[in-house]
Design a protein around this motif. Structure first.
Motif, mmCIF file in Angstrom:
data_model
loop_
_atom_site.group_PDB
_atom_site.id
_atom_site.type_symbol
_atom_site.label_atom_id
_atom_site.label_comp_id
_atom_site.label_asym_id
_atom_site.label_seq_id
_atom_site.Cartn_x
_atom_site.Cartn_y
_atom_site.Cartn_z
ATOM 1 N N ASP A 119 0.986 -1.249 -0.131
ATOM 2 C CA ASP A 119 0.141 0.069 -0.105
ATOM 3 C C ASP A 119 0.810 1.308 0.097
ATOM 4 N N LEU A 120 0.817 1.992 -1.023
ATOM 5 C CA LEU A 120 1.655 3.108 -1.179
ATOM 6 C C LEU A 120 1.473 4.262 -0.302
ATOM 7 N N ALA A 121 0.279 4.347 0.434
ATOM 8 C CA ALA A 121 -0.104 5.452 1.523
ATOM 9 C C ALA A 121 0.068 4.984 2.954
ATOM 10 N N VAL A 122 -0.185 3.567 3.067
ATOM 11 C CA VAL A 122 -0.002 2.857 4.465
ATOM 12 C C VAL A 122 1.308 1.884 4.730
ATOM 13 N N LEU A 123 2.222 2.135 5.020
ATOM 14 C CA LEU A 123 3.370 1.298 4.869
ATOM 15 C C LEU A 123 3.259 0.601 6.146
ATOM 16 N N VAL A 124 3.989 -0.657 6.075
ATOM 17 C CA VAL A 124 4.288 -1.395 6.986
ATOM 18 C C VAL A 124 4.500 -0.835 8.261
ATOM 19 N N ALA A 125 5.600 -0.064 8.415
ATOM 20 C CA ALA A 125 5.842 0.775 9.682
ATOM 21 C C ALA A 125 4.490 1.254 10.258
ATOM 22 N N VAL A 126 3.298 1.674 9.562
ATOM 23 C CA VAL A 126 2.375 2.189 9.921
ATOM 24 C C VAL A 126 1.454 1.383 10.640
ATOM 25 N N PHE A 127 1.230 0.256 10.063
ATOM 26 C CA PHE A 127 0.182 -0.631 10.680
ATOM 27 C C PHE A 127 0.752 -1.301 11.749
ATOM 28 N N GLU A 128 2.141 -1.507 11.833
ATOM 29 C CA GLU A 128 2.932 -2.187 12.900
ATOM 30 C C GLU A 128 2.599 -1.150 14.090
ATOM 31 N N HIS A 129 2.812 0.298 13.784
ATOM 32 C CA HIS A 129 2.653 1.435 14.921
ATOM 33 C C HIS A 129 1.156 1.469 15.648
ATOM 34 N N LEU A 130 0.275 1.081 14.492
ATOM 35 C CA LEU A 130 -1.128 0.987 15.073
ATOM 36 C C LEU A 130 -1.225 -0.055 16.104
ATOM 37 N N GLN A 131 -0.786 -1.464 15.654
ATOM 38 C CA GLN A 131 -0.993 -2.542 16.282
ATOM 39 C C GLN A 131 -0.005 -2.268 17.524
ATOM 40 N N HIS A 132 1.184 -1.645 17.809
ATOM 41 C CA HIS A 132 1.618 -1.761 19.246
ATOM 42 C C HIS A 132 1.385 -0.436 20.041
ATOM 43 N N ASN A 133 0.418 0.388 19.339
ATOM 44 C CA ASN A 133 0.125 1.773 20.050
ATOM 45 C C ASN A 133 -1.602 1.689 20.446
ATOM 46 N N LEU A 134 -2.315 1.015 20.033
ATOM 47 C CA LEU A 134 -3.786 0.866 20.262
ATOM 48 C C LEU A 134 -4.043 0.253 21.814
ATOM 49 N N GLY A 135 -4.653 0.883 22.474
ATOM 50 C CA GLY A 135 -4.823 0.435 24.076
ATOM 51 C C GLY A 135 -5.650 -0.850 24.029
ATOM 52 N N GLY A 136 -6.353 -1.424 23.069
ATOM 53 C CA GLY A 136 -7.038 -2.478 23.360
ATOM 54 C C GLY A 136 -5.927 -3.586 22.410
ATOM 55 N N LYS A 137 -6.689 -5.080 22.559
ATOM 56 C CA LYS A 137 -6.135 -5.863 21.822
ATOM 57 C C LYS A 137 -6.363 -5.614 20.373
ATOM 58 N N SER A 138 -5.193 -5.959 19.472
ATOM 59 C CA SER A 138 -5.127 -6.138 17.812
ATOM 60 C C SER A 138 -4.716 -7.010 17.488
ATOM 61 N N ILE A 139 -5.282 -7.139 16.243
ATOM 62 C CA ILE A 139 -4.407 -8.258 15.280
ATOM 63 C C ILE A 139 -4.480 -7.519 14.014
ATOM 64 N N VAL A 140 -3.478 -8.026 13.186
ATOM 65 C CA VAL A 140 -3.204 -7.373 11.813
ATOM 66 C C VAL A 140 -3.426 -8.674 11.080
ATOM 67 N N LYS A 141 -4.053 -8.465 9.845
ATOM 68 C CA LYS A 141 -4.080 -9.498 8.710
ATOM 69 C C LYS A 141 -3.546 -8.764 7.475
ATOM 70 N N VAL A 142 -2.269 -9.278 6.958
ATOM 71 C CA VAL A 142 -2.118 -8.550 5.698
ATOM 72 C C VAL A 142 -2.429 -9.448 4.408
ATOM 73 N N MET A 143 -3.307 -8.646 3.858
ATOM 74 C CA MET A 143 -3.968 -9.344 2.623
ATOM 75 C C MET A 143 -2.919 -9.445 1.338
ATOM 76 N N SER A 144 -3.387 -10.371 0.530
ATOM 77 C CA SER A 144 -2.394 -10.495 -0.594
ATOM 78 C C SER A 144 -3.036 -9.722 -1.766
ATOM 79 N N MET A 145 -2.780 -8.411 -1.571
ATOM 80 C CA MET A 145 -3.186 -7.842 -2.834
ATOM 81 C C MET A 145 -2.455 -6.232 -2.561
ATOM 82 N N GLU A 146 -2.544 -5.700 -3.432
ATOM 83 C CA GLU A 146 -1.673 -4.372 -3.654
ATOM 84 C C GLU A 146 -2.702 -3.406 -3.507
#
Length: 171
Positions: A119-146
């Motif tokens: 994703d040219l707008a939301v880089l890997v570092a961004v969704f990792e930042h979300l996962q580590h900084n959200l106050g509740g539990k979170s999971i990430v699913k990286v989808m196989s598309m661009e």
């Protein structure tokens, strides 16, 4: 991120959040890499002011992914072209200059973060930042598309994943 803000204000209305290509900030900062420098955004906004029609087509191609002849690029471009340029500029500035990193720890509902692998707008570092900084539990699913709009470009992949996450409980 609007949903994240709403979940803080009215947590009783939310059992979870599902974010598709979500980002708390697109602009790079000293301790954060959102993917865009201020110069990049100034050029984006200047392009909107100088030749709105050309900007619409170029922006659509960039965000949707694909060549200018793609039906999805054409449809997305047509949609933004039909907005008044001044309103489109204001909306674009609001999106690209918004900053919600400071509220992430206040989001206590479980979050499902769905993300394209490229994703040219939301880089890997961004969704990792979300996962580590959200106050509740979170999971990430990286989808196989661009692309930044997988729900538009690959609905046959996104809809089943979305349905699984709607049903899935991470508490």
């Amino acid at each position: 991120m609007v949903g994240a803000k709403a979940s803080i204000t009215c947590p009783n209305l939310f059992s979870k959040l599902i974010m598709i290509s979500g980002t708390p900030k697109l602009l790079n900062d000293i301790d954060y890499y959102g993917g865009f420098e201020q110069e990049d955004l100034d050029q984006l906004f200047d392009g909107m002011r100088s030749n709105y029609k050309a900007w619409c087509l170029g922006f659509a191609s960039m965000v949707v992914g694909g060549d200018l002849e793609s039906v999805l690029v054409q449809e997305f471009s047509w949609g933004i072209f039909n907005m008044r340029p001044d309103i489109a500029l204001h909306v674009t500035q609001t999106i690209f200059l918004s900053h919600t990193r400071i509220i992430l720890s206040l989001v206590i509902v479980p979050c499902h973060i769905l993300q394209s692998f490229n994703d040219l707008a939301v880089l890997v570092a961004v969704f990792e930042h979300l996962q580590h900084n959200l106050g509740g539990k979170s999971i990430v699913k990286v989808m196989s598309m661009e692309g930044h709009l997988p729900q538009l470009t690959s609905p046959n992949i996104v809809i089943p994943i979305l349905l699984r996450h709607i049903k899935y409980d991470i508490c």
